[in-house]
Scaffold this motif. Sequence first.
Motif: not given
Length: 483
Positions: A191, A324, A326, A334
Amino acid sequence: MFTIDWKPNKSSPVPLHIQITDFIKEKITNGEWTVGYKLPPQRILSKALGVNRSTVVTAYEELTAEGLIEGKSGSGTRVINNTWNLLATTAPPNWSSYVNLGIHKPNLPTIQEINQAEFIPGIIRLGTGELSPNLIPSTSLKKVFNKLSSREITHGYQEPKGLLPLREQVADYLKTIGIQTSPSSILIVSGALQAIQLISVGLLHKGSIVLTEKPSYLHSLNVFQSAGMNLIGVPLDKEGIQISQIPNYKRQHRAALLYTIPTFHNPTGTLMTVERRNQLLNICQQEQLPLIEDDVYRELWLDENPPIPMKASDNNGLVLYLGSLSKSLSPGLRIGWIVGPEPVIEHLADIKMQTDYGSSSISQWVAEALLSSGLYYQHLSEVRKELRTRRDFTLNTLNKYFSDLAVWDKPTGGFYIWLHLLPSISIRKLFESALSEGILLNPGNVYDNTAEQYLRISYSYASLPNIEDSLRRLSNIVKTITK
């Protein structure tokens, strides 16, 4: 906010105050509440346990009489002994002093309260910066897991920069947004937050100054501060960070780098214009000021594609680019990445190996499969549609209940609406009043200590009925407080 996973048995013949006394004794004896631990105030504990305050008062009095706790005016009630220590000649270690002297600073108190309150059953999370569980592609993830179960994949540690097939997929993805890079210039991280941590300990020295937008998500964290850095906020307008002030800030504070979220900024939702991006990159090149471009919300555009990243125009290796999965896919996966010059990536990879020996191999294989199969891109199309509906619904609801109480701009992507409350109000009182009614807010002052009249409203997490219900009740709370 104090939470506890135990409650006294009200149908037991054992008096409630004795049950509470025994419970606290057990916590102390087991070493869970060590010498120096601050017990919750009587009012808070009685509420958490569902008993009268007088019951807790009696329990505290008995523990005090036994020499286990001590209450002092102004500093609360603390553990001063444990049952073993009453028989020993040497005192046990005061772990609280170790906690206070640790290098890593704790979260801001309000952030700690938010992190704990998010798990209260039935709470409406009106500021949460993640996708609703209903928007996470469970079917696609199951397909990937089934596919991986029949493939031969490595379950051990990966090389320092991360799984090569995943870095190849990330490099291919980056080409679609204008960034030409090779897998050797990509580091897989757990992340974007870990990326920031690695940069803070790997590239900066103690006392370094980091410039960022004001307000900024970074101000809600102590990542840089724990490594001995300081944050200086540069004002933000509707086109992005105000670049005219950067040279003065850089020279006056001897800034080491600049951190920015140019695409659907957290917490304001601002989208930096093409012109401002070009100007920012030029200024940073002139000033030799390295730039961290945090682009985790890029794929969550709702109206039209955002401008290409500044990294796409970076010919001097000035920009460290963060991405990312996420925000756009699943917070639990992650997986993120840093893109930068190879020597920097190699150095950060070495530090990462020292801290966790690499991100989860399983998560990396899942991310690779999602990217290579096209399932990730299918998901993006669907999640944009859902977020567009959620944004428009939330804006309509705000118009319904807050038209005379606040002002706001329409975000063109991301998760957030930056709500400016018009009545002068105690943001702390609003936070507590809303929480008592089961509504969890993200106050603006955690992102900028001068943003006392702001709230970060998220349309990505709570259900539409909960968004309407909470905003309706929140408007009534605001009106009650301002009377």
